[in-house]
Write a protein that holds these residues in place. Structure first.
Motif, PDB file in Angstrom:
ATOM      1  N   MET A 170       0.814  -1.196   0.000  1.00 51.81           N
ATOM      2  CA  MET A 170       0.000   0.000   0.000  1.00 51.81           C
ATOM      3  C   MET A 170       0.860   1.264   0.000  1.00 51.81           C
ATOM      4  N   SER A 171       2.027   1.191   0.622  1.00 52.98           N
ATOM      5  CA  SER A 171       2.921   2.353   0.622  1.00 52.98           C
ATOM      6  C   SER A 171       3.366   2.706  -0.788  1.00 52.98           C
ATOM      7  N   HIS A 172       3.513   1.685  -1.631  1.00 54.22           N
ATOM      8  CA  HIS A 172       3.928   1.936  -3.010  1.00 54.22           C
ATOM      9  C   HIS A 172       2.856   2.724  -3.774  1.00 54.22           C
ATOM     10  N   LEU A 173       1.597   2.433  -3.496  1.00 55.02           N
ATOM     11  CA  LEU A 173       0.510   3.170  -4.141  1.00 55.02           C
ATOM     12  C   LEU A 173       0.529   4.635  -3.709  1.00 55.02           C
ATOM     13  N   TRP A 174       0.697   4.889  -2.412  1.00 58.63           N
ATOM     14  CA  TRP A 174       0.748   6.270  -1.926  1.00 58.63           C
ATOM     15  C   TRP A 174       1.956   7.007  -2.475  1.00 58.63           C
ATOM     16  N   LEU A 175       3.073   6.304  -2.572  1.00 55.75           N
ATOM     17  CA  LEU A 175       4.269   6.925  -3.145  1.00 55.75           C
ATOM     18  C   LEU A 175       4.064   7.237  -4.628  1.00 55.75           C
ATOM     19  N   LEU A 176       3.421   6.330  -5.357  1.00 62.34           N
ATOM     20  CA  LEU A 176       3.116   6.579  -6.767  1.00 62.34           C
ATOM     21  C   LEU A 176       2.202   7.796  -6.912  1.00 62.34           C
ATOM     22  N   LEU A 177       1.167   7.882  -6.089  1.00 64.30           N
ATOM     23  CA  LEU A 177       0.265   9.031  -6.153  1.00 64.30           C
ATOM     24  C   LEU A 177       0.995  10.324  -5.799  1.00 64.30           C
ATOM     25  N   HIS A 178       1.900  10.249  -4.833  1.00 61.53           N
ATOM     26  CA  HIS A 178       2.681  11.417  -4.431  1.00 61.53           C
ATOM     27  C   HIS A 178       3.569  11.891  -5.584  1.00 61.53           C
ATOM     28  N   VAL A 179       4.214  10.942  -6.235  1.00 59.99           N
ATOM     29  CA  VAL A 179       5.117  11.273  -7.341  1.00 59.99           C
ATOM     30  C   VAL A 179       4.333  11.727  -8.573  1.00 59.99           C
ATOM     31  N   LEU A 180       3.144  11.223  -8.793  1.00 55.95           N
ATOM     32  CA  LEU A 180       2.324  11.655  -9.927  1.00 55.95           C
ATOM     33  C   LEU A 180       1.695  13.030  -9.698  1.00 55.95           C
ATOM     34  N   GLY A 181       1.447  13.372  -8.450  1.00 56.51           N
ATOM     35  CA  GLY A 181       0.841  14.664  -8.156  1.00 56.51           C
ATOM     36  C   GLY A 181       1.767  15.836  -8.429  1.00 56.51           C
ATOM     37  N   PHE A 182       3.067  15.634  -8.220  1.00 54.94           N
ATOM     38  CA  PHE A 182       3.998  16.740  -8.421  1.00 54.94           C
ATOM     39  C   PHE A 182       4.063  17.222  -9.862  1.00 54.94           C
ATOM     40  N   PRO A 183       4.157  16.335 -10.857  1.00 60.65           N
ATOM     41  CA  PRO A 183       4.127  16.848 -12.240  1.00 60.65           C
ATOM     42  C   PRO A 183       2.814  17.542 -12.584  1.00 60.65           C
ATOM     43  N   MET A 184       1.723  17.091 -11.979  1.00 61.85           N
ATOM     44  CA  MET A 184       0.450  17.782 -12.227  1.00 61.85           C
ATOM     45  C   MET A 184       0.516  19.203 -11.671  1.00 61.85           C
ATOM     46  N   TRP A 185       1.018  19.341 -10.449  1.00 58.74           N
ATOM     47  CA  TRP A 185       1.086  20.645  -9.787  1.00 58.74           C
ATOM     48  C   TRP A 185       2.052  21.573 -10.507  1.00 58.74           C
ATOM     49  N   LEU A 186       3.285  21.138 -10.669  1.00 58.56           N
ATOM     50  CA  LEU A 186       4.299  21.994 -11.294  1.00 58.56           C
ATOM     51  C   LEU A 186       4.078  22.158 -12.791  1.00 58.56           C
TER      52      LEU A 186
END
Length: 145
Positions: free
Chosen positions: A1-17
């Motif tokens: 489950m940590s891998h899913l949260w890490l993936l979402l965290h890493v995917l959110g940054f390109p969306m934001w920036l």
């Protein structure tokens, strides 16, 4: 489950920036537009803000908080100062987007740049530049930290 949260965290940054950069490029290209064309530019920026930047910032902050809770449950030592800088800058940047950037962009998209509210339109554009720049700087600080 940590891998899913890490993936979402890493995917959110390109969306934001990336969304922030797209809105900035749209604003810079809007300098060449006539007053009538500025309405379309601000509507495009508002769409980017609503559909890319805000969800990306929320995704980053929410997944980051979940990851931090999971990290604190797994370790017995204190958190790194860099991690705290990343969390603080990320949360502050997301709050600026939610409380400043999104409402300003929404108001801008409803105003006519040529009509009787042209002065208010220009003032809101100046505010949007400042707010978006501040949120972008905080996002980069969080990324670097």
């Amino acid at each position: 489950m940590s891998h899913l949260w890490l993936l979402l965290h890493v995917l959110g940054f390109p969306m934001w920036l990336g969304g922030g950069l797209a809105a900035m490029v749209a604003g810079l290209s809007g300098r060449k537009e006539t007053r009538a064309g500025l309405g379309a530019v601000t509507r495009a920026q508002t769409s980017i803000q609503k559909m890319v930047v805000t969800p990306g910032a929320l995704l980053v902050v929410f997944s980051g908080l979940i990851l931090t809770i999971r990290l604190m449950n797994a370790m017995t030592t204190s958190l790194s100062s860099w991690l705290m800088v990343m969390q603080g800058a990320g949360i502050l940047g997301a709050l600026i987007i939610l409380l400043g950037g999104l409402p300003i962009a929404s108001r801008l998209s409803r105003l006519d740049p040529e009509g009787p509210h042209a002065a208010h339109f220009d003032e809101l554009r100046r505010r949007q530049k400042v707010v978006a720049s501040a949120a972008g700087v905080l996002a980069v600080v969080a990324l670097v930290a």
